[in-house]
Design a protein around this motif. Structure first.
Motif, PDB file in Angstrom:
ATOM      1  N   GLY A   1       0.922  -1.181   0.043  1.00 38.00           N
ATOM      2  CA  GLY A   1       0.046   0.038   0.077  1.00 38.00           C
ATOM      3  C   GLY A   1       0.935   1.311   0.120  1.00 38.00           C
ATOM      4  N   GLU A   2       0.091   2.367  -0.237  1.00 40.08           N
ATOM      5  CA  GLU A   2       0.839   3.705  -0.300  1.00 40.08           C
ATOM      6  C   GLU A   2       0.379   4.338   1.159  1.00 40.08           C
ATOM      7  OE1 GLU A   2       2.006   7.104   0.102  1.00 40.08           O
ATOM      8  OE2 GLU A   2       2.662   6.220  -1.739  1.00 40.08           O
ATOM      9  N   PRO A   3       1.090   4.598   1.972  1.00 43.74           N
ATOM     10  CA  PRO A   3       0.703   4.960   3.443  1.00 43.74           C
ATOM     11  C   PRO A   3       0.184   6.159   3.451  1.00 43.74           C
ATOM     12  CG  PRO A   3       2.963   4.264   3.503  1.00 43.74           C
ATOM     13  CD  PRO A   3       2.486   4.164   1.934  1.00 43.74           C
ATOM     14  N   LEU A   4       0.575   7.339   2.566  1.00 43.52           N
ATOM     15  CA  LEU A   4      -0.313   8.674   2.483  1.00 43.52           C
ATOM     16  C   LEU A   4      -1.744   8.452   1.956  1.00 43.52           C
ATOM     17  CD1 LEU A   4       2.788  11.081   2.001  1.00 43.52           C
ATOM     18  CD2 LEU A   4       1.905  10.080   4.151  1.00 43.52           C
ATOM     19  N   ALA A   5      -1.944   7.559   1.179  1.00 42.90           N
ATOM     20  CA  ALA A   5      -3.011   7.335   0.619  1.00 42.90           C
ATOM     21  C   ALA A   5      -4.232   6.910   1.721  1.00 42.90           C
ATOM     22  CB  ALA A   5      -3.111   6.254  -0.375  1.00 42.90           C
ATOM     23  N   ASN A   6      -3.719   6.449   2.831  1.00 45.39           N
ATOM     24  CA  ASN A   6      -4.673   6.215   4.051  1.00 45.39           C
ATOM     25  C   ASN A   6      -4.168   7.215   5.273  1.00 45.39           C
ATOM     26  OD1 ASN A   6      -6.041   4.578   5.703  1.00 45.39           O
ATOM     27  ND2 ASN A   6      -4.745   2.837   5.884  1.00 45.39           N
TER      28      ASN A   6
ATOM     29  N   LEU B   1       2.112  14.583   1.895  1.00 46.33           N
ATOM     30  CA  LEU B   1       3.475  14.663   2.237  1.00 46.33           C
ATOM     31  C   LEU B   1       3.783  16.031   2.841  1.00 46.33           C
ATOM     32  CD1 LEU B   1       6.451  13.832   2.256  1.00 46.33           C
ATOM     33  CD2 LEU B   1       6.814  14.722   0.060  1.00 46.33           C
ATOM     34  N   LEU B   2       3.267  16.816   2.387  1.00 48.02           N
ATOM     35  CA  LEU B   2       3.438  18.315   2.958  1.00 48.02           C
ATOM     36  C   LEU B   2       2.643  18.386   4.233  1.00 48.02           C
ATOM     37  CD1 LEU B   2       4.664  21.281   2.680  1.00 48.02           C
ATOM     38  CD2 LEU B   2       2.622  21.926   1.457  1.00 48.02           C
ATOM     39  N   ARG B   3       1.498  17.774   4.287  1.00 52.55           N
ATOM     40  CA  ARG B   3       0.650  17.734   5.737  1.00 52.55           C
ATOM     41  C   ARG B   3       1.381  16.951   6.612  1.00 52.55           C
ATOM     42  NH1 ARG B   3      -5.419  15.263   6.275  1.00 52.55           N
ATOM     43  NH2 ARG B   3      -5.519  15.829   8.504  1.00 52.55           N
ATOM     44  N   LEU B   4       1.870  15.896   6.377  1.00 52.72           N
ATOM     45  CA  LEU B   4       2.383  14.866   7.364  1.00 52.72           C
ATOM     46  C   LEU B   4       3.744  15.853   8.012  1.00 52.72           C
ATOM     47  CD1 LEU B   4       2.341  11.930   8.441  1.00 52.72           C
ATOM     48  CD2 LEU B   4       4.375  11.477   6.843  1.00 52.72           C
TER      49      LEU B   4
ATOM     50  N   LYS C   1      10.836  10.187  10.137  1.00 53.95           N
ATOM     51  CA  LYS C   1      11.817   9.976   8.977  1.00 53.95           C
ATOM     52  C   LYS C   1      10.903   9.970   7.762  1.00 53.95           C
ATOM     53  CE  LYS C   1      15.927  10.293  10.941  1.00 53.95           C
ATOM     54  NZ  LYS C   1      16.937   9.407  10.798  1.00 53.95           N
ATOM     55  N   LEU C   2      11.327  10.576   6.386  1.00 58.88           N
ATOM     56  CA  LEU C   2      10.753  10.486   5.290  1.00 58.88           C
ATOM     57  C   LEU C   2      11.412   9.883   4.444  1.00 58.88           C
ATOM     58  CD1 LEU C   2       9.261  14.022   5.190  1.00 58.88           C
ATOM     59  CD2 LEU C   2       7.884  12.243   5.888  1.00 58.88           C
ATOM     60  N   ALA C   3      10.610   8.677   3.394  1.00 57.67           N
ATOM     61  CA  ALA C   3      11.550   8.346   2.425  1.00 57.67           C
ATOM     62  C   ALA C   3      10.806   8.620   0.991  1.00 57.67           C
ATOM     63  CB  ALA C   3      11.724   6.880   2.480  1.00 57.67           C
ATOM     64  N   ILE C   4      11.132   9.018  -0.170  1.00 54.72           N
ATOM     65  CA  ILE C   4      10.388   9.196  -1.347  1.00 54.72           C
ATOM     66  C   ILE C   4      10.831   8.155  -2.307  1.00 54.72           C
ATOM     67  CG2 ILE C   4      10.043  10.782  -3.176  1.00 54.72           C
ATOM     68  CD1 ILE C   4       9.427  11.973  -0.433  1.00 54.72           C
ATOM     69  N   SER C   5      10.162   7.413  -2.983  1.00 55.90           N
ATOM     70  CA  SER C   5      10.281   6.270  -3.980  1.00 55.90           C
ATOM     71  C   SER C   5      10.391   7.224  -5.403  1.00 55.90           C
ATOM     72  CB  SER C   5       9.184   5.202  -4.028  1.00 55.90           C
ATOM     73  OG  SER C   5       9.082   4.768  -2.941  1.00 55.90           O
ATOM     74  N   LEU C   6      11.555   7.147  -5.813  1.00 57.63           N
ATOM     75  CA  LEU C   6      11.637   8.190  -6.829  1.00 57.63           C
ATOM     76  C   LEU C   6      11.845   7.488  -8.106  1.00 57.63           C
ATOM     77  CD1 LEU C   6      12.258  11.331  -6.963  1.00 57.63           C
ATOM     78  CD2 LEU C   6      14.621  10.937  -7.233  1.00 57.63           C
ATOM     79  N   HIS C   7      12.928   6.636  -8.242  1.00 58.02           N
ATOM     80  CA  HIS C   7      13.035   5.502  -9.383  1.00 58.02           C
ATOM     81  C   HIS C   7      13.128   5.997 -10.762  1.00 58.02           C
ATOM     82  CE1 HIS C   7      11.913   3.121  -6.288  1.00 58.02           C
ATOM     83  NE2 HIS C   7      10.492   3.416  -6.325  1.00 58.02           N
TER      84      HIS C   7
ATOM     85  N   ARG D   1      12.139  20.385  -1.107  1.00 55.58           N
ATOM     86  CA  ARG D   1      13.040  21.460  -0.754  1.00 55.58           C
ATOM     87  C   ARG D   1      12.489  22.593   0.505  1.00 55.58           C
ATOM     88  NH1 ARG D   1      13.975  20.534  -6.468  1.00 55.58           N
ATOM     89  NH2 ARG D   1      16.294  20.354  -6.869  1.00 55.58           N
ATOM     90  N   ARG D   2      11.096  22.494   0.271  1.00 53.41           N
ATOM     91  CA  ARG D   2      10.456  23.316   1.413  1.00 53.41           C
ATOM     92  C   ARG D   2      10.211  22.757   2.747  1.00 53.41           C
ATOM     93  NH1 ARG D   2       6.884  24.282  -2.820  1.00 53.41           N
ATOM     94  NH2 ARG D   2       4.968  23.468  -1.530  1.00 53.41           N
ATOM     95  N   LEU D   3      10.563  21.508   2.847  1.00 52.04           N
ATOM     96  CA  LEU D   3      10.089  20.745   4.061  1.00 52.04           C
ATOM     97  C   LEU D   3      11.044  21.093   5.154  1.00 52.04           C
ATOM     98  CD1 LEU D   3       9.643  17.107   2.719  1.00 52.04           C
ATOM     99  CD2 LEU D   3       7.716  18.755   3.422  1.00 52.04           C
ATOM    100  N   LYS D   4      10.516  21.312   6.468  1.00 55.99           N
ATOM    101  CA  LYS D   4      11.169  21.781   7.567  1.00 55.99           C
ATOM    102  C   LYS D   4      11.575  20.572   8.221  1.00 55.99           C
ATOM    103  CE  LYS D   4       9.511  26.628   7.866  1.00 55.99           C
ATOM    104  NZ  LYS D   4       8.858  27.589   8.567  1.00 55.99           N
TER     105      LYS D   4
END
Length: 340
Positions: A159-164, A199-202, A209-215, A242-245
């Protein structure tokens, strides 16, 4: 009847307050739930009358373990049956001095990534907060005396965590709460394929910690591999990154699956280094794990090392992630609940 595992401590306090119970009763129950209590009778510091009442009016059931497989490297894959009969998989990964649990957040997945077997299941439903945290409880039971070594959590399963999002946020609050599961925010990682608003809301609502699936470092190729890029393009995703604190010293992990002849050239590595400029980043390179029905191959070791070398030369911490559990189909992209 409500499953109390789906409540934050604050929601549990409100629920019990409506029944005339003081806040400290909620704290007692909250601790018991994180410890893995299976029924209210185990909660011996509650009055018998309250235990009887809760047994009749509330639920604390957990997913049920149906099968477990152990790989040659010690990886353990668990198949868990949910209350409606749906099946999910979660993976206990042995590390040098601890265990990491790879958590699922949905039954199936709607993201449709071309390289992921879970996408072949399609999307069935979201998990509840209690079904998410229940995976931790069952993993601890499997580990037994070694349960204290389960210190790291990664939301990289089915699953996609941020979709839930709402269920994820509730689960994270319970996972981090000192009266709950008590995990360190430094040891909990949420991975996303790139749902930009969530992502921004979280990042604004909780610290993990954040991980981005880029590929892929190009819009066209990424859209082919990951349909989410057609809604939230790479340019917009990286702009938000780039804007995430972030807390001081933290970096975003970018996950990059290496596919032979598709995204594994030196020139592609140079493009990847270029697009990540200005982002506090580290890169996990993941050699493709073969799975039935997926039309990709893993690059040679020579190409993998050459790709890494370009990123190291550009100044990025770049790790080639060892795929664990491949022999039991528990590695990245291989999860698939075969029993409906």
């Amino acid at each position: 009847m409500p499953n109390l595992r789906d409540f934050t401590l604050e929601a549990l306090e409100e629920y019990l307050s409506d029944q005339g119970q003081p806040p400290w009763r909620a704290r007692q129950i909250f601790r018991w739930l994180a410890r893995g209590a299976k029924n209210f009778e185990e909660m011996t510091d509650l009055p018998k009358a309250l235990r009887r009442h809760l047994t009749q009016t509330a639920d604390i059931s957990l997913p049920r373990l149906t099968t477990q497989e152990k790989g040659a490297d010690g990886t353990i894959k668990l198949a868990l049956r949910l209350s409606d009969g749906a099946l999910i998989e979660t993976v206990i990964i042995p590390e040098r001095d601890h265990y990491t649990l790879c958590l699922s957040s949905q039954v199936g997945c709607a993201m449709g990534c071309a390289f992921c077997l879970t996408a072949k299941m399609e999307f069935r439903r979201n998990l509840s907060p209690g079904e998410i945290t229940g995976q931790i409880i069952l993993a601890r039971e499997i580990l037994g005396e070694e349960a204290s070594r389960l210190t790291n959590l990664v939301f990289m399963g089915m699953g996609e965590p941020l979709a839930n999002y709402e269920a994820l946020l509730t689960a994270l609050r319970n996972i981090l709460h000192p009266l709950g599961f008590g995990f360190s925010k430094r040891r909990v990682t949420v991975s996303t394929s790139g749902l930009v608003p969530q992502l921004l809301r979280l990042s604004q609502e909780i610290v993990v910690k954040l991980a981005i699936s880029l590929h892929a470092p190009e819009e066209g190729l990424r859209s082919q591999l990951m349909p989410v890029n057609r809604t939230w393009p790479l340019k917009e995703l990286l702009s938000v990154c780039r804007r995430l604190k972030l807390p001081r010293g933290w970096r975003i992990t970018f996950e990059y699956l290496l596919l032979e002849g598709i995204n594994d050239s030196r020139a592609t590595a140079q493009k990847l280094a270029w697009i990540l400029r200005g982002i506090p980043a580290k890169i996990n390179l993941i050699p493709f794990n073969p799975a039935p029905g997926l039309p990709f191959r893993c690059p040679s070791e020579e190409r993998i090392l050459a790709f890494q070398a370009e990123l190291l030369k550009a100044g990025y911490t770049t790790i080639i992630r060892k795929s664990k559990g491949r022999d039991i189909s528990a590695a990245c992209g291989q999860l698939y609940a075969r029993v409906a």
